[in-house]
Design a protein around this motif. Structure first.
Motif, PDB file in Angstrom:
ATOM      1  N   THR A  20       0.997  -0.968  -0.043  1.00 10.75           N
ATOM      2  CA  THR A  20      -0.038  -0.023   0.158  1.00 10.75           C
ATOM      3  C   THR A  20       1.039   0.998   0.132  1.00 10.75           C
ATOM      4  N   GLN A  22       2.294   4.450   0.812  1.00  8.59           N
ATOM      5  CA  GLN A  22       1.921   5.098   2.481  1.00  8.59           C
ATOM      6  C   GLN A  22       1.870   6.686   2.123  1.00  8.59           C
ATOM      7  N   HIS A  24       2.344   8.955   4.716  1.00  8.88           N
ATOM      8  CA  HIS A  24       3.294   9.665   5.398  1.00  8.88           C
ATOM      9  C   HIS A  24       4.479   9.830   4.472  1.00  8.88           C
ATOM     10  N   ARG A  30      10.955   5.786   2.083  1.00  3.24           N
ATOM     11  CA  ARG A  30      11.771   4.588   2.341  1.00  3.24           C
ATOM     12  C   ARG A  30      11.040   3.294   1.428  1.00  3.24           C
TER      13      ARG A  30
ATOM     14  N   GLU B 368      -0.100   7.354  12.376  1.00  4.76           N
ATOM     15  CA  GLU B 368       0.596   7.362  11.083  1.00  4.76           C
ATOM     16  C   GLU B 368       1.244   8.608  10.829  1.00  4.76           C
ATOM     17  N   LYS B 369       0.466   9.649  11.107  1.00  2.00           N
ATOM     18  CA  LYS B 369       0.981  10.926  10.916  1.00  2.00           C
ATOM     19  C   LYS B 369       2.255  11.379  11.428  1.00  2.00           C
ATOM     20  N   GLY B 371       4.537   9.096  11.788  1.00  5.42           N
ATOM     21  CA  GLY B 371       5.416   8.223  11.326  1.00  5.42           C
ATOM     22  C   GLY B 371       5.491   7.100  12.159  1.00  5.42           C
ATOM     23  N   CYS B 374       2.150   2.375   9.892  1.00  2.00           N
ATOM     24  CA  CYS B 374       1.938   2.412   8.486  1.00  2.00           C
ATOM     25  C   CYS B 374       0.598   1.388   8.125  1.00  2.00           C
ATOM     26  N   ARG B 375       0.168   1.812   6.913  1.00  2.00           N
ATOM     27  CA  ARG B 375      -1.037   1.123   6.564  1.00  2.00           C
ATOM     28  C   ARG B 375      -1.069   0.177   5.663  1.00  2.00           C
ATOM     29  N   ASP B 376      -2.096  -0.855   5.885  1.00  2.00           N
ATOM     30  CA  ASP B 376      -2.056  -1.885   4.834  1.00  2.00           C
ATOM     31  C   ASP B 376      -3.568  -1.845   4.280  1.00  2.00           C
ATOM     32  N   GLU B 377      -3.754  -1.458   2.879  1.00  2.00           N
ATOM     33  CA  GLU B 377      -5.235  -1.426   2.530  1.00  2.00           C
ATOM     34  C   GLU B 377      -5.561  -2.317   1.605  1.00  2.00           C
ATOM     35  N   TYR B 385       0.131  -1.063  10.932  1.00  2.00           N
ATOM     36  CA  TYR B 385       1.210  -1.974  11.267  1.00  2.00           C
ATOM     37  C   TYR B 385       2.464  -1.090  12.002  1.00  2.00           C
ATOM     38  N   PRO B 386       3.110  -1.536  12.697  1.00  2.00           N
ATOM     39  CA  PRO B 386       4.244  -0.598  13.188  1.00  2.00           C
ATOM     40  C   PRO B 386       5.156  -0.181  12.184  1.00  2.00           C
ATOM     41  N   ASN B 387       5.655   1.181  12.094  1.00  2.00           N
ATOM     42  CA  ASN B 387       6.175   1.262  10.861  1.00  2.00           C
ATOM     43  C   ASN B 387       7.585   0.756  10.808  1.00  2.00           C
ATOM     44  N   LEU B 388       7.705  -0.499  10.293  1.00  2.00           N
ATOM     45  CA  LEU B 388       9.089  -1.141  10.271  1.00  2.00           C
ATOM     46  C   LEU B 388       9.866  -0.317   9.184  1.00  2.00           C
ATOM     47  N   PHE B 389       9.142   0.394   8.120  1.00  2.00           N
ATOM     48  CA  PHE B 389       9.886   1.127   6.933  1.00  2.00           C
ATOM     49  C   PHE B 389      10.950   1.959   7.634  1.00  2.00           C
ATOM     50  N   LEU B 390      10.569   2.661   8.592  1.00  2.00           N
ATOM     51  CA  LEU B 390      11.661   3.566   9.453  1.00  2.00           C
ATOM     52  C   LEU B 390      12.278   3.125  10.474  1.00  2.00           C
TER      53      LEU B 390
END
Lengths: 178, 394
Positions: A20, A22, A24, A30, B368-369, B371, B374-377, B385-390
């Motif tokens: 999805t 993101q 943000h 990232r 989410e705002k 950071g 993060c979302r899963d649509e 979900y926890p924002n693993l990207f960051l």
């Protein structure tokens, strides 16, 4: 798509939010970075060059059937736009459906080929395209098995640098390195 | 026509003169009669008809007692060149033993009066009023004075059929509905008056309790006060008590902040406006607040520094929250809950925290705002979900 040799999928690939886009900003940057790397790695490992957005979901690259998630087409386009900015992708049609993926940029390809020509003493000789991508002498090179269209574009870069000239004869194309 | 009877035109005792017209012709049903160009006098008990000058001279003439008349209507003029106005009088059956009249028998149950020389009075409404007052009953001239007739005559009236009957029935029904509606509203206004008295009463009692603090035990006082409170706020701020809009909203805002602060704390520092609205009006009981007034009062809260303030999320959802409410704390706790459960939908978070789904969603969006999520649509909806990207190293 051709059968694929498995690459080592990154952890993101089994993380549902990866599929999805993101909202943000920092997270999105990232995420797209991860996608760029994944796409280039995938195309390099499978020696692929063409991507059609309309058929992209048939490839496991954008479709993880294990967690039942697909990157939507807008998402794919976003990734490709990002790749285009760094010269790693280029659309083939105006509707931006068919794309060439350059896992080396064209400049890099041009340099690689010219280096090989220098090293193998092919300067001032004519090589056919076939010899370059399928010949015995180049089987250990990155550009071995390279897509004809990508090869042509890389050689056009060399031509503009006055390092080569593309020659067309009969039903074949060749190149002369200077 | 056979309902007419010969009579003495001089007024009987209690008879009231209502109107007089000249040049009147009587029709028996649809057919003309020889009674034309006469003078007509309407009283509260009868209609007199006589040759010109007969009535003032007191000579015998004919009359139609009003109790025969069921209904009066004006005949629609079919020919525009006819200047005379005609009225149709529908009549009940002739009574037995009635005095002699000019006609013994008629096949028609209605007569027409044609006013050839125009009409100076509103014949129809005057006659209808006379019918409504039923003066003949008071004067014992009507059916009751005639032997054997009354009950039958009344029954006749009830059994009337045809369009006229239906029209009358509808009219009666409308009248009855009208009366019952106004009766109902009378009750309501009385109830409102009573409510004010109740509030005054409860205030009086509570002040008395305060005075006699020693006489009643603390426990009883508390219990009694809670009874009073369950009736509603003991002194609701109402628009009527204020001449000035600003003052009204300021006071309202203060009162709202006072009663809402505890409940808002209880539900975690944030309450959706729907909840606020319900709670406030449940407490007020009768002096209900409109949503607009509530919103205006809530908007004032932040400028009055009442400990509560209105907040509108990006999504448009509006909540009332504590002024010292801190987003960072919310984000931290939500992120923590996310880590714990690996992933959450708004519904799941709402269940875990015991808050409304709307608020749970706002919490996740805020997280989410920042950071931290993060979302899963997917087809199943949005999960966070926890924002693993960051957080996760690449």
């Amino acid at each position: 798509m051709m059968s694929v040799s498995d690459i080592e999928w990154p952890w993101q690939y089994s993380f549902p939010p990866f599929f999805t886009i993101q909202p943000h900003a920092e997270t999105k940057a990232r995420q797209l970075q991860a996608w760029r790397t994944l796409v280039l790695n995938y195309y390099k490992a499978n020696k692929l060059s063409l991507l059609d957005i309309r058929e992209a979901h048939q490839s496991s690259l954008f479709n993880n059937s294990t967690i039942d998630r697909k990157l939507p087409q807008e998402g794919i386009l976003l990734v490709l736009d990002d790749l285009q900015k760094t010269g790693n992708a280029e659309p083939l049609d105006k509707s931006r459906n068919r794309w060439l993926i350059y896992w080396h940029t064209l400049e890099e390809w041009a340099a690689l080929i010219y280096n090989w020509a220098q090293a193998s003493g092919s300067l001032n000789n004519v090589c056919t395209f076939f010899e370059l991508v399928a010949g015995d002498d180049t089987s250990d090179q990155d550009f071995y098995g390279l897509d004809q269209e990508v090869l042509l574009r890389a050689l056009q870069v060399l031509e503009s640098q006055k390092k080569a000239e593309i020659i067309t004869f009969d039903d074949n194309q060749g190149v002369k390195f200077f | 026509m056979d309902r007419f009877e010969y009579t003495d035109p001089r007024s009987a005792h209690n008879e009231e003169f209502l109107m007089r017209e000249n040049g009147v012709r009587i029709y028996d049903g649809d057919s003309k009669t020889t009674f034309e160009g006469g003078e007509i006098v309407v009283s509260n008990t009868r209609i007199l008809w006589g040759r010109p000058g007969d009535i003032p001279r007191g000579q015998a003439c004919i009359c139609l007692p009003l109790f025969y008349i069921i209904y009066v209507e004006e005949e629609q003029r079919t020919f525009s060149f006819s200047s005379s106005r005609k009225f149709v009088l529908h009549l009940s059956e002739p009574r037995q033993g009635k005095p002699q009249g000019p006609v013994q028998w008629s096949q028609f149950s209605f007569i027409k009066l044609s006013f050839k020389e125009g009409l100076h009075n509103d014949f129809q409404s005057i006659l209808q009023n006379a019918l409504m007052t039923r003066a003949w009953e008071r004067l014992n001239l009507g059916p009751t004075s005639v032997t054997a007739a009354p009950s039958q005559s009344m029954a006749d009236r009830k059994w009337r059929s045809g369009i006229v009957g239906i029209e009358r029935k509808i009219e009666e029904k409308q009248k009855a509905t009208d009366e019952s509606i106004s009766l109902a509203f009378q009750d309501l206004s009385r109830l409102m008056n009573m409510a004010k008295d109740m509030v005054a009463l409860s205030r009086g009692i509570s002040s008395k309790i305060r005075e006699k603090q020693g006489d009643i035990t603390e426990d009883e006082t508390v219990r009694f006060k809670s009874y009073l409170l369950s009736l509603g706020i003991d002194d609701p701020v109402t628009r009527g008590a204020f001449s000035n809009q600003n003052e009204y909203f300021n006071s309202l805002s203060r009162q709202l902040a006072q009663i809402l602060e505890e409940p808002v704390k209880e539900v975690g520092g944030m309450m959706s406006m729907a909840d606020v609205y319900c709670r406030v009006n449940r407490a007020r009981g009768l002096e209900l607040l409109s949503p607009e007034d509530l919103m205006t009062a809530c908007r004032l809260m932040s400028s009055l520094q009442l400990g509560l303030c209105l907040r509108t999320f990006d999504s448009g959802a509006t909540v009332l929250q504590l002024s010292d409410h801190n987003d960072t704390i919310i984000v931290e706790s939500t992120a923590g809950t996310l880590e714990e459960h690996r992933s959450l939908s708004a519904t799941e978070l709402a269940k875990i925290l015991g808050i409304s789904v709307l608020l749970a969603k706002e919490r996740l969006l805020t997280t989410e705002k920042q950071g931290r999520a993060c979302r899963d649509e997917s087809l199943e909806g949005v999960r966070f979900y926890p924002n693993l990207f960051l957080t996760k190293e690449v």
